[in-house]
Scaffold this motif. Structure first.
Motif, PDB file in Angstrom:
ATOM      1  N   TYR A   1      -5.059  -0.923 -10.826  1.00 12.08           N
ATOM      2  CA  TYR A   1      -5.019  -1.660  -9.573  1.00 12.08           C
ATOM      3  C   TYR A   1      -3.869  -1.106  -8.755  1.00 12.08           C
ATOM      4  CZ  TYR A   1      -4.493  -5.414  -6.218  1.00 12.08           C
ATOM      5  OH  TYR A   1      -4.389  -6.130  -5.049  1.00 12.08           O
ATOM      6  N   ILE A   2      -4.169  -0.612  -7.551  1.00 15.27           N
ATOM      7  CA  ILE A   2      -3.128  -0.009  -6.718  1.00 15.27           C
ATOM      8  C   ILE A   2      -2.736  -0.900  -5.539  1.00 15.27           C
ATOM      9  CG2 ILE A   2      -3.667   2.349  -7.415  1.00 15.27           C
ATOM     10  CD1 ILE A   2      -5.022   2.654  -4.598  1.00 15.27           C
TER      11      ILE A   2
ATOM     12  N   SER B   1      -5.022  -4.371 -13.502  1.00 16.99           N
ATOM     13  CA  SER B   1      -5.461  -3.089 -14.056  1.00 16.99           C
ATOM     14  C   SER B   1      -6.141  -3.326 -15.391  1.00 16.99           C
ATOM     15  CB  SER B   1      -4.260  -2.155 -14.273  1.00 16.99           C
ATOM     16  OG  SER B   1      -3.633  -1.851 -13.052  1.00 16.99           O
TER      17      SER B   1
ATOM     18  N   TRP C   1      -8.826  -0.183  -6.786  1.00 13.77           N
ATOM     19  CA  TRP C   1      -8.577   0.344  -8.115  1.00 13.77           C
ATOM     20  C   TRP C   1      -8.984   1.801  -8.121  1.00 13.77           C
ATOM     21  CZ3 TRP C   1     -10.431  -4.388  -7.036  1.00 13.77           C
ATOM     22  CH2 TRP C   1      -9.888  -5.487  -7.697  1.00 13.77           C
TER      23      TRP C   1
ATOM     24  N   SER D   1      -3.911  12.654  -9.155  1.00 12.68           N
ATOM     25  CA  SER D   1      -5.060  12.246  -8.348  1.00 12.68           C
ATOM     26  C   SER D   1      -6.308  13.071  -8.657  1.00 12.68           C
ATOM     27  CB  SER D   1      -4.729  12.328  -6.859  1.00 12.68           C
ATOM     28  OG  SER D   1      -4.446  13.660  -6.489  1.00 12.68           O
TER      29      SER D   1
ATOM     30  N   LEU E   1       2.967   5.835  -9.863  1.00 16.50           N
ATOM     31  CA  LEU E   1       2.349   5.473 -11.140  1.00 16.50           C
ATOM     32  C   LEU E   1       2.212   6.683 -12.069  1.00 16.50           C
ATOM     33  CD1 LEU E   1      -0.486   3.201  -9.699  1.00 16.50           C
ATOM     34  CD2 LEU E   1       1.679   2.468 -10.716  1.00 16.50           C
TER      35      LEU E   1
ATOM     36  N   ARG F   1      -0.414   6.033  -3.355  1.00 18.36           N
ATOM     37  CA  ARG F   1      -0.052   4.954  -4.284  1.00 18.36           C
ATOM     38  C   ARG F   1      -0.132   5.398  -5.745  1.00 18.36           C
ATOM     39  NH1 ARG F   1      -1.736  -0.831  -1.789  1.00 18.36           N
ATOM     40  NH2 ARG F   1      -0.955  -0.425   0.303  1.00 18.36           N
ATOM     41  N   LEU F   2      -0.761   6.512  -6.009  1.00 19.34           N
ATOM     42  CA  LEU F   2      -0.820   7.039  -7.376  1.00 19.34           C
ATOM     43  C   LEU F   2       0.489   7.704  -7.791  1.00 19.34           C
ATOM     44  CD1 LEU F   2      -4.380   8.607  -7.379  1.00 19.34           C
ATOM     45  CD2 LEU F   2      -3.641   6.582  -8.632  1.00 19.34           C
TER      46      LEU F   2
END
Length: 134
Positions: A126-127, A116, A9, A97, A93, A89-90
């Protein structure tokens, strides 16, 4: 080559106190074993619908310095193995960062259905699972 797979996460807490209130263990959890199945060891555990999480298998931290993402979290276990993947991974979404100030990761066998959490005090996304060398 040994590997570890953890749930990850990443998020942003308004204050360090909010962070500790959420991830810190509730000391009353250990006071009475009779109702252990009705209690949660932490608010984080409750958010994941797990009464107990073995804190030997979880690592987390609040880093509010104004430095690049990679530098904020480099001191965490095996960070050089997972940090690039976590940052990537952000992107889908739509998360910046550099605004992230919190990381939580835990061995994947500790949580059955990770989710999440978003509320007025923080967002913790949650990634997914990341496998990395140890």
């Amino acid at each position: 080559m040994r590997t570890e797979t953890c749930h990850f996460w990443l998020g942003k807490f308004k204050t360090e106190e909010d962070y500790f209130d959420f991830v810190g263990e509730d000391q009353s959890y250990y006071e009475n074993d009779d109702d252990i199945e009705d209690k949660y060891i932490s608010e984080f555990a409750k958010s994941q619908d797990e009464n107990f999480l073995d804190h030997d298998f979880i690592e987390s931290g609040f880093e509010n310095e104004d430095i690049p993402f990679e530098e904020k979290f480099l001191q965490y276990s095996y960070a050089e193995e997972w940090i690039v993947e976590a940052k990537q991974r952000l992107v889908p979404l739509n998360q910046n960062s550099e605004e992230i100030n919190t990381v939580v990761f835990i061995s994947k066998n500790q949580i059955k259905k990770p989710v999440s959490i978003m509320n007025s005090k923080f967002n913790l996304l949650y990634i997914g699972e990341i496998e990395y060398e140890i």
